[in-house]
Motif scaffolding. Sequence first.
Motif, PDB file in Angstrom:
ATOM      1  N   ASP A 153      56.874  27.126  13.029  1.00 28.87           N
ATOM      2  CA  ASP A 153      57.586  25.876  12.744  1.00 28.87           C
ATOM      3  C   ASP A 153      58.154  25.300  14.039  1.00 28.87           C
ATOM      4  N   ARG A 154      57.691  24.119  14.432  1.00 30.15           N
ATOM      5  CA  ARG A 154      58.114  23.542  15.714  1.00 30.15           C
ATOM      6  C   ARG A 154      59.531  22.978  15.674  1.00 30.15           C
ATOM      7  N   HIS A 155      60.118  22.859  14.482  1.00 26.40           N
ATOM      8  CA  HIS A 155      61.487  22.370  14.356  1.00 26.40           C
ATOM      9  C   HIS A 155      62.480  23.496  14.112  1.00 26.40           C
ATOM     10  N   ARG A 156      62.082  24.500  13.341  1.00 25.54           N
ATOM     11  CA  ARG A 156      62.992  25.590  12.977  1.00 25.54           C
ATOM     12  C   ARG A 156      62.611  26.910  13.637  1.00 25.54           C
ATOM     13  N   GLY A 161      57.174  27.328  17.525  1.00 26.06           N
ATOM     14  CA  GLY A 161      56.038  26.422  17.540  1.00 26.06           C
ATOM     15  C   GLY A 161      54.862  26.995  18.304  1.00 26.06           C
ATOM     16  N   GLN A 191      48.771  28.616  12.385  1.00 22.70           N
ATOM     17  CA  GLN A 191      50.098  28.149  11.969  1.00 22.70           C
ATOM     18  C   GLN A 191      50.390  28.431  10.509  1.00 22.70           C
TER      19      GLN A 191
END
Length: 271
Positions: free
Chosen positions: A43-46, A49, A71
């Motif tokens: 997850d690139r936000h949480r 990434g 991913q």
Amino acid sequence: MTANDSRYLPFMKMHGLGNDFVVVDERGITPRVDAAIAVAIADRHRGVGFDQLAVLSDTDQADVHLTFYNQDGSLSAACGNATRCIARHLMDETGRDALTITTDRGTLFAREGGEGLTSVNMGHPQLQWDEIPLAREMDTLELPIEGAPTATGMGNPHCTFFVDDAEAVDLEARGAEIEHHPLYPQRTNVQFASLVGPDHLRMRVWERGVGVTLASGSSSCATAVSAARRGLTGRDVTIDLDGGTLQINWRDDGVWMTGPTAHVFDGQWRL
């Protein structure tokens, strides 16, 4: 904090031409990475990434064994850019200029490429319908899909379209559509390539289980093989991707891929 501290998972962040990876070294320790952990880290936000996550593990058959996660937590037998990045790391670590690496694709060979580049032999391409695999027997040179793409296996399935202008393709729409085409029971990586000069291709890629990526080593190998089979190029091809350039040489001993690598940073994932 040690490598065996159960609270933390040490990792390296690497990329090859912007095709980025989280790399976990599980040599000599209890394995901890699974599909759920891979999805969380992806997850690139949480999370951190990545395009793929690679796990190093011990093997008696080679210098190291590599396992690759996409991913979405699915496994891939091959990841060329990650293999090249890890080979560079291990060569720097050991002072050697050649390595043997096992993957679910088979045994791969890596060597110093000169001028800061690293070369990996990605093995022989799979050209028969049941090796790739496809859903039924057919000619893999031109599939019965609009655009007559070529199918290739590089340890993972590929579908390569040759178009007048790769830049003009709606990659997100077409890539998502073709990834799940019923001719590919295990889904597929999708490439759109155009000839820009003698033995020189421009290619863009949609990766199975990931989406649009800046580069893909196995996709570059598959595209070079497809172009040579169709008589568009010879076997030694330069491929320009969104993230940079790879040199692909389809030789008698396999498909060699040469390009740059980058080790960006090290970190700890809190479990």
